[in-house]
Scaffold this motif. Structure first.
Motif, PDB file in Angstrom:
ATOM      1  N   ARG A  97       0.828  -1.208   0.000  1.00 35.41           N
ATOM      2  CA  ARG A  97       0.000   0.000   0.000  1.00 35.41           C
ATOM      3  C   ARG A  97       0.865   1.262   0.000  1.00 35.41           C
ATOM      4  N   GLN A 105       2.169   1.804  -3.424  1.00 37.47           N
ATOM      5  CA  GLN A 105       1.098   2.326  -4.284  1.00 37.47           C
ATOM      6  C   GLN A 105       0.925   3.822  -4.061  1.00 37.47           C
ATOM      7  N   PRO A 157       3.892   0.989  -7.716  1.00 33.14           N
ATOM      8  CA  PRO A 157       3.308  -0.259  -7.200  1.00 33.14           C
ATOM      9  C   PRO A 157       4.307  -1.412  -7.272  1.00 33.14           C
TER      10      PRO A 157
END
Length: 323
Positions: free
Chosen positions: A119, A122, A127
């Motif tokens: 996360r 991201q 990513p």
């Protein structure tokens, strides 16, 4: 030439600040950010710092994820690393139930930390693939197994991908657990008379032999791991050098392409000017020919008019003489 660079302590402090910044950027941006930091140090005349910054290695993607956890999820990371002493004790004493319980908790926490790192990546705009998250699992397992790796992870400046498989699979499933403390306060039962056919001593000897074999196997695997890590470090260093060379080559290629595009545009503009000039030249040639023809016609007309006038003047002159 005297060296006017900053003292070593100042260089270390400045290098730490720069390293904290660099190891926080995505790996694909690391080389450019490091080169910019080197250039900035050189502009300030700090050659020693510039050289030290230039030696900073680009982190792998998995190492960068571990750095994100150290920077943004330090409390959760410490909670995971707090399992290390218990795991080490359980493995050392072959306490099967404790080892299974701690290993299960380790798997859960490592998986949760890996998801959290995904996360964070991201959010940072870079990513992480599933394969990279699996590599992060290996880094966190290695940090639980070896204190020096745990310190590298805590620093937030990890550069390489590490792995360790020492928990669980290395323990003999048939090994006898050695409890670390008594499980009950009740007095021990009265010993029964020893019978000649009881294999207690043989069991103790077998257990000690098994422990010795396990320790020898663990030492061998530790040596293999150290050799593999050295080999990986050399490969990572070569990778960094090759990637730096690649980045330079790519930059040179892009510059060449840009220059080719500029020259192509200039050539096309020159050709357009040539076409326009050729058209203008043809138009001018046509106009010049038309003007020449007009001059010829006008000259012929003038010559005829001049001849008629001269003829009339001659006749007038002859008439005046007769009188």
């Amino acid at each position: 030439m005297p060296d006017h660079s900053a003292p070593a302590t100042d260089v270390d402090d400045a290098l730490g600040t720069v390293a904290d910044e660099l190891y926080g950027v995505p790996p694909d941006e690391f080389i450019a950010a490091r080169d910019a930091a080197v250039a900035e140090a050189r502009e300030r005349g700090d050659r020693r710092l510039a050289k030290a910054i230039g030696r900073l290695r680009k982190p792998t993607k998995a190492a960068w994820l571990a750095n994100l956890l150290a920077r943004h999820r330090s409390e959760q990371l410490e909670g995971l690393l707090a399992l290390a002493p218990g795991l080490a004790d359980a493995q050392r004493t072959l306490d099967g139930p404790a080892l299974r319980q701690l290993s299960s908790k380790r798997h859960q926490l490592v998986a949760a930390m890996a998801r959290e790192a995904g996360r964070l990546a991201q959010e940072a705009g870079d990513p992480a693939a599933e394969s990279v998250l699996r590599e992060l699992h290996g880094i966190l397992d290695a940090a639980l197994a070896r204190p020096e790796i745990a310190e590298q992870v805590r620093s937030g400046r990890l550069t390489r991908t590490l792995s360790y498989t020492g928990f669980g699979p290395e323990v003999d499933p048939d090994a006898v657990a050695v409890p670390s403390a008594p499980r009950s306060s009740a007095p021990p039962p009265s010993p029964e008379p020893e019978r000649p056919d009881e294999p207690d001593r043989d069991d103790d000897a077998e257990r000690r032999a098994r422990l010795e074999r396990l320790q020898a196997e663990r030492d061998r695997r530790a040596d293999e791991l150290a050799a593999a890590e050295d080999e990986e470090a050399e490969a990572r260093a070569k990778q960094d050098a090759d990637e730096a060379a690649r980045d330079e080559a790519v930059a040179a290629r892009e510059e060449a392409r840009r220059r080719v595009a500029e020259l192509t545009a200039e050539l096309e503009a020159a050709r357009e000017r040539e076409r326009e000039a050729a058209t203008a030249a043809r138009d001018a040639e046509t106009a010049a020919k038309a003007s020449a023809r007009a001059v010829g016609v006008a000259a012929s007309r003038a010559a005829r008019a001049r001849a008629r006038l001269e003829e009339l003047d001659a006749r007038l002159g002859a008439g005046s003489g007769d009188e």
